[in-house]
Design a protein around this motif. Structure first.
Motif, PDB file in Angstrom:
ATOM      1  N   SER A   1      56.632  52.178  34.322  1.00  0.00           N
ATOM      2  CA  SER A   1      56.438  52.417  32.895  1.00  0.00           C
ATOM      3  C   SER A   1      55.427  53.538  32.666  1.00  0.00           C
ATOM      4  CB  SER A   1      55.923  51.150  32.195  1.00  0.00           C
ATOM      5  OG  SER A   1      56.844  50.093  32.268  1.00  0.00           O
ATOM      6  N   GLN A   2      55.570  54.234  31.561  1.00  0.00           N
ATOM      7  CA  GLN A   2      54.517  55.117  31.089  1.00  0.00           C
ATOM      8  C   GLN A   2      53.656  54.310  30.130  1.00  0.00           C
ATOM      9  OE1 GLN A   2      53.149  58.298  31.655  1.00  0.00           O
ATOM     10  NE2 GLN A   2      51.661  57.274  30.344  1.00  0.00           N
ATOM     11  N   VAL A   3      52.436  54.005  30.553  1.00  0.00           N
ATOM     12  CA  VAL A   3      51.574  53.099  29.802  1.00  0.00           C
ATOM     13  C   VAL A   3      50.590  53.888  28.951  1.00  0.00           C
ATOM     14  CG1 VAL A   3      49.806  51.300  29.964  1.00  0.00           C
ATOM     15  CG2 VAL A   3      51.786  51.266  31.511  1.00  0.00           C
ATOM     16  N   THR A   4      50.463  53.482  27.695  1.00  0.00           N
ATOM     17  CA  THR A   4      49.408  53.980  26.812  1.00  0.00           C
ATOM     18  C   THR A   4      48.547  52.797  26.416  1.00  0.00           C
ATOM     19  OG1 THR A   4      50.852  55.712  25.927  1.00  0.00           O
ATOM     20  CG2 THR A   4      48.875  55.154  24.651  1.00  0.00           C
ATOM     21  N   LEU A   5      47.259  52.855  26.724  1.00  0.00           N
ATOM     22  CA  LEU A   5      46.356  51.752  26.406  1.00  0.00           C
ATOM     23  C   LEU A   5      45.540  52.101  25.171  1.00  0.00           C
ATOM     24  CD1 LEU A   5      44.514  49.469  28.840  1.00  0.00           C
ATOM     25  CD2 LEU A   5      43.245  50.419  26.911  1.00  0.00           C
ATOM     26  N   ILE A   6      45.591  51.231  24.167  1.00  0.00           N
ATOM     27  CA  ILE A   6      44.915  51.440  22.882  1.00  0.00           C
ATOM     28  C   ILE A   6      43.817  50.393  22.759  1.00  0.00           C
ATOM     29  CG2 ILE A   6      45.230  51.541  20.383  1.00  0.00           C
ATOM     30  CD1 ILE A   6      48.328  51.830  21.077  1.00  0.00           C
ATOM     31  N   ALA A   7      42.607  50.823  22.449  1.00  0.00           N
ATOM     32  CA  ALA A   7      41.503  49.872  22.345  1.00  0.00           C
ATOM     33  C   ALA A   7      40.527  50.319  21.279  1.00  0.00           C
ATOM     34  CB  ALA A   7      40.781  49.744  23.683  1.00  0.00           C
ATOM     35  N   ARG A   8      40.022  49.361  20.529  1.00  0.00           N
ATOM     36  CA  ARG A   8      38.988  49.694  19.539  1.00  0.00           C
ATOM     37  C   ARG A   8      37.652  49.948  20.215  1.00  0.00           C
ATOM     38  NH1 ARG A   8      38.111  43.814  16.541  1.00  0.00           N
ATOM     39  NH2 ARG A   8      37.302  42.677  18.356  1.00  0.00           N
ATOM     40  N   GLU A   9      37.489  49.427  21.451  1.00  0.00           N
ATOM     41  CA  GLU A   9      36.268  49.636  22.204  1.00  0.00           C
ATOM     42  C   GLU A   9      36.189  51.071  22.728  1.00  0.00           C
ATOM     43  OE1 GLU A   9      37.394  45.336  22.407  1.00  0.00           O
ATOM     44  OE2 GLU A   9      38.442  47.236  22.701  1.00  0.00           O
ATOM     45  N   PRO A  10      34.983  51.556  23.050  1.00  0.00           N
ATOM     46  CA  PRO A  10      34.844  52.921  23.579  1.00  0.00           C
ATOM     47  C   PRO A  10      35.263  53.048  25.037  1.00  0.00           C
ATOM     48  CG  PRO A  10      32.697  51.869  23.427  1.00  0.00           C
ATOM     49  CD  PRO A  10      33.662  50.927  22.771  1.00  0.00           C
ATOM     50  N   GLY A  11      35.512  51.933  25.707  1.00  0.00           N
ATOM     51  CA  GLY A  11      35.905  51.986  27.104  1.00  0.00           C
ATOM     52  C   GLY A  11      36.585  50.701  27.534  1.00  0.00           C
ATOM     53  N   LEU A  12      37.051  50.695  28.770  1.00  0.00           N
ATOM     54  CA  LEU A  12      37.763  49.563  29.332  1.00  0.00           C
ATOM     55  C   LEU A  12      36.785  48.498  29.836  1.00  0.00           C
ATOM     56  CD1 LEU A  12      40.815  49.010  29.862  1.00  0.00           C
ATOM     57  CD2 LEU A  12      40.463  49.885  32.178  1.00  0.00           C
ATOM     58  N   LEU A  13      37.215  47.250  29.825  1.00  0.00           N
ATOM     59  CA  LEU A  13      36.482  46.133  30.423  1.00  0.00           C
ATOM     60  C   LEU A  13      35.013  46.099  29.993  1.00  0.00           C
ATOM     61  CD1 LEU A  13      38.049  46.465  33.981  1.00  0.00           C
ATOM     62  CD2 LEU A  13      38.530  44.653  32.322  1.00  0.00           C
ATOM     63  N   PRO A  14      34.747  45.863  28.723  1.00  0.00           N
ATOM     64  CA  PRO A  14      33.371  45.941  28.212  1.00  0.00           C
ATOM     65  C   PRO A  14      32.426  44.872  28.752  1.00  0.00           C
ATOM     66  CG  PRO A  14      34.872  45.109  26.525  1.00  0.00           C
ATOM     67  CD  PRO A  14      35.726  45.581  27.645  1.00  0.00           C
ATOM     68  N   ARG A  15      32.942  43.830  29.384  1.00  0.00           N
ATOM     69  CA  ARG A  15      32.068  42.748  29.850  1.00  0.00           C
ATOM     70  C   ARG A  15      31.684  42.867  31.319  1.00  0.00           C
ATOM     71  NH1 ARG A  15      34.515  37.350  26.763  1.00  0.00           N
ATOM     72  NH2 ARG A  15      34.305  38.177  24.647  1.00  0.00           N
ATOM     73  N   VAL A  16      32.135  43.905  32.000  1.00  0.00           N
ATOM     74  CA  VAL A  16      31.739  44.089  33.399  1.00  0.00           C
ATOM     75  C   VAL A  16      30.720  45.220  33.483  1.00  0.00           C
ATOM     76  CG1 VAL A  16      34.038  43.315  34.124  1.00  0.00           C
ATOM     77  CG2 VAL A  16      33.540  45.766  34.016  1.00  0.00           C
TER      78      VAL A  16
ATOM     79  N   ARG B   1      11.559  34.795  41.139  1.00  0.00           N
ATOM     80  CA  ARG B   1      12.041  33.802  42.108  1.00  0.00           C
ATOM     81  C   ARG B   1      12.596  34.430  43.379  1.00  0.00           C
ATOM     82  NH1 ARG B   1      16.295  30.536  40.556  1.00  0.00           N
ATOM     83  NH2 ARG B   1      17.063  32.108  39.104  1.00  0.00           N
ATOM     84  N   GLN B   2      12.847  35.769  43.329  1.00  0.00           N
ATOM     85  CA  GLN B   2      13.414  36.464  44.483  1.00  0.00           C
ATOM     86  C   GLN B   2      14.741  35.840  44.924  1.00  0.00           C
ATOM     87  OE1 GLN B   2      11.908  39.418  46.607  1.00  0.00           O
ATOM     88  NE2 GLN B   2      11.694  39.544  44.381  1.00  0.00           N
ATOM     89  N   THR B   3      15.597  35.575  43.933  1.00  0.00           N
ATOM     90  CA  THR B   3      16.947  35.078  44.197  1.00  0.00           C
ATOM     91  C   THR B   3      17.946  35.960  43.467  1.00  0.00           C
ATOM     92  OG1 THR B   3      16.829  33.549  42.325  1.00  0.00           O
ATOM     93  CG2 THR B   3      16.239  32.675  44.502  1.00  0.00           C
ATOM     94  N   VAL B   4      19.138  36.026  44.001  1.00  0.00           N
ATOM     95  CA  VAL B   4      20.204  36.789  43.365  1.00  0.00           C
ATOM     96  C   VAL B   4      20.714  36.009  42.159  1.00  0.00           C
ATOM     97  CG1 VAL B   4      22.502  37.807  43.666  1.00  0.00           C
ATOM     98  CG2 VAL B   4      20.881  37.808  45.570  1.00  0.00           C
ATOM     99  N   VAL B   5      20.807  36.678  41.006  1.00  0.00           N
ATOM    100  CA  VAL B   5      21.335  36.036  39.806  1.00  0.00           C
ATOM    101  C   VAL B   5      22.591  36.739  39.294  1.00  0.00           C
ATOM    102  CG1 VAL B   5      19.140  35.041  39.062  1.00  0.00           C
ATOM    103  CG2 VAL B   5      19.745  37.378  38.345  1.00  0.00           C
ATOM    104  N   GLY B   6      22.971  37.833  39.949  1.00  0.00           N
ATOM    105  CA  GLY B   6      24.196  38.531  39.562  1.00  0.00           C
ATOM    106  C   GLY B   6      24.652  39.441  40.681  1.00  0.00           C
ATOM    107  N   ALA B   7      25.968  39.586  40.816  1.00  0.00           N
ATOM    108  CA  ALA B   7      26.516  40.492  41.820  1.00  0.00           C
ATOM    109  C   ALA B   7      27.842  41.039  41.319  1.00  0.00           C
ATOM    110  CB  ALA B   7      26.723  39.776  43.153  1.00  0.00           C
ATOM    111  N   THR B   8      28.058  42.321  41.500  1.00  0.00           N
ATOM    112  CA  THR B   8      29.326  42.957  41.155  1.00  0.00           C
ATOM    113  C   THR B   8      29.714  43.912  42.274  1.00  0.00           C
ATOM    114  OG1 THR B   8      28.930  42.832  38.765  1.00  0.00           O
ATOM    115  CG2 THR B   8      30.562  44.418  39.512  1.00  0.00           C
ATOM    116  N   PHE B   9      30.955  43.774  42.720  1.00  0.00           N
ATOM    117  CA  PHE B   9      31.517  44.662  43.727  1.00  0.00           C
ATOM    118  C   PHE B   9      32.777  45.286  43.141  1.00  0.00           C
ATOM    119  CE2 PHE B   9      29.660  40.911  45.731  1.00  0.00           C
ATOM    120  CZ  PHE B   9      28.691  41.477  46.562  1.00  0.00           C
TER     121      PHE B   9
END
Length: 502
Positions: free
Chosen positions: A202-217, A440-448
């Motif tokens: 398919s030729q995909v066109t993505l439309i979003a009111r947000e300024p970018g993709l995946l705003p929660r990552v 606390r010197q503990t990991v509280v978030g990680a993203t790969f």
């Protein structure tokens, strides 16, 4: 007139998706006579229209992309995907939309099944309207668990019935790729389906009111996915939206919301879209990927003092907050704590154990359970976005830590500098980030973000859920040469930073 029959069970579960199945399995195993009520396919959204079929569409696309970075396989990447084979695999993963094997499992587990639409009728009472039109009154001795999940939340576009848009269900079950597909949304469903259908032709066109993709990552992860989608040919219309849309020409098509395996190549007409800036687009299908809504509109909430259509808030035992008596439970997506199948199944295991303990009058260590559940359901919720590249994340993002006022250190490393990543593909593009609680010197978030990073996620989840000190993580040795060596590089980067206290 249809007849009315009354049946009584220890536990009544409304909804036979993975969550409802797990609640029923746990209560049945604890010796409680349990019935599960379902109006659609046993196995639910995840099995037939979400997790399984969507990943069956995505895995070939992601592997095809990876071939370009593997010496000796570049020419294979120049060949188009065999879409017929991909759809055949997808159909098999969705069990051809046949739930007979799931019904067999229920029978083997000793769980009773009533097919039909279940509605609360008062405390510990549920009425079921069967497909034949009969009405059953089902009463529970101990508990009723609402496990009805969510459905697609649709935007307020006029004449939606005539527009006949795709939702996630049509997007994961269509038998052919539309030549032109517009996707409205910026979240996970939008990103994943744009990835899959662009790869499938398919030729995909993505439309979003947000300024970018995946705003929660994390921003870097969203940027990597956006860059790769743009390279694959996806067109973006950010900071935009749809002002109007209409389907013109073609046949009326199916009115069934559950038309699994529909053939989008049929003459269904074109969709004419007007964006908020006046730009006009013409596509063959429009996918509305604009969020999820609880499936509670018609399950009788008003009979127990709740508002139909609302999310069901619960305590950490998954007992509904606003209903007295500790008999009504809401488990999985419907309680809005964490809208993931794996989290719903985790909640189901807890809820089943709680229901059984209360039914057998066994003591519960509420404070201990709440601490563990709170961590698993809030602080250490893992998620994989199966885009190109993959995004694997758990816990807090940098923005969330800042918003909640936590004092953290942020550690970054380019995954492509790790030997195992270069073995994965020579042109590896990826990035890793740890968010570390400074006190606390503990990991509280990680993203790969990068090819193959989904398998890094459980180690991060364990580090967060177990509150493992960074000093202790040094002694978890990653194998060489694997992508997991990025853990060592992240810890070295943190040690060398001025903020580290190692």
């Amino acid at each position: 007139m249809p007849g009315t029959t009354t049946r009584t069970f220890d536990v009544v579960v409304i909804g036979a998706g993975p969550v409802g199945e797990n609640v029923a399995d746990r209560t049945t195993a604890a010796g409680l006579d349990t019935v599960i009520i379902e109006s659609e396919l046993i196995g639910g959204e995840c099995s037939y229209w979400a997790c399984d079929p969507s990943k069956a569409l995505l895995r070939p696309a992601l592997l095809h992309s990876d071939l370009r970075g593997v010496p000796g396989l570049e020419r294979a990447a120049d060949q188009a995907l065999d879409t017929a084979a991909v759809f055949k695999h997808r159909d098999a993963m969705a069990s051809e939309w046949d739930d007979s094997s799931q019904v067999e499992w229920l029978n083997q587990a000793g769980i009773s099944l009533i097919r039909g639409h279940g509605r609360l009728a008062g405390p510990k009472e549920v009425t079921v309207t069967t497909p034949e039109g009969d009405v059953l009154l089902v009463t529970a001795r101990h508990a009723v668990a609402v496990c009805t999940g969510t459905s697609a939340a649709l935007p307020p576009l006029p004449d939606l019935d005539a527009l006949r848009p795709w939702t996630s269900r049509e997007a994961t079950s269509a038998k052919a790729a539309p030549a032109r597909l517009a996707v409205l949304g910026a979240g996970v469903v939008a990103a994943e389906m744009a990835t899959a259908w662009q790869a499938l032709g398919s030729q995909v066109t993505l439309i979003a009111r947000e300024p970018g993709l995946l705003p929660r990552v994390e921003d870097f992860a969203a940027e990597l996915v956006t860059e790769r989608l743009r390279e694959s040919g996806v067109e973006f219309r950010f900071d935009s939206g749809i002002a109007a849309a209409a389907r013109r020409g073609g046949s009326a098509g199916s009115d069934s919301e559950f038309d699994a395996g529909s053939d989008s190549s049929s003459d269904s007409g074109e969709v004419h879209i007007t964006l908020v800036d006046g730009t006009e687009l013409v596509v063959d299908e429009l996918l509305l990927a604009t969020g999820r809504a609880p499936r509670t509109e018609d399950i009788g909430l008003e009979t127990v003092g709740l508002k139909p259509g609302d999310w069901l808030a619960t305590d950490d035992m998954f007992t509904v907050d606003e209903v007295a008596g500790e008999w009504l439970y809401a488990v999985g997506d419907v309680n809005r704590r964490a809208l993931f199948t794996h989290q719903g199944k985790y909640q189901a295991r807890i809820a089943g154990a709680v229901i059984a303990a209360r039914a057998h009058r066994r003591p519960l260590d509420i404070r201990r359970w709440s601490r563990f559940v709170g961590t698993a359901d809030r602080a250490a919720v893992p998620q994989v976005v199966f885009t190109d590249p993959e995004i694997a994340s758990v816990g807090l993002t940098t923005a969330e830590a800042e918003r909640t006022g936590q004092v953290v250190d942020v550690v970054d490393y380019e995954i492509g500098r790790v030997a195992g990543a270069v073995q994965y593909r020579t042109d590896y593009r990826g990035h890793a980030r740890l968010v570390i609680d400074r006190r606390r010197q503990t990991v509280v978030g990680a993203t790969f973000a990068g090819p193959g990073v989904a398998e890094l996620l459980h180690s991060a989840t364990i580090a967060i859920a177990g509150e493992v000190p960074v000093e202790r993580l040094w002694h978890a040795v990653p194998a060489f040469p694997t992508i997991s060596e990025v853990w060592l590089r992240l810890l070295e980067t943190y040690r060398d930073s001025a903020a580290a206290t190692l």
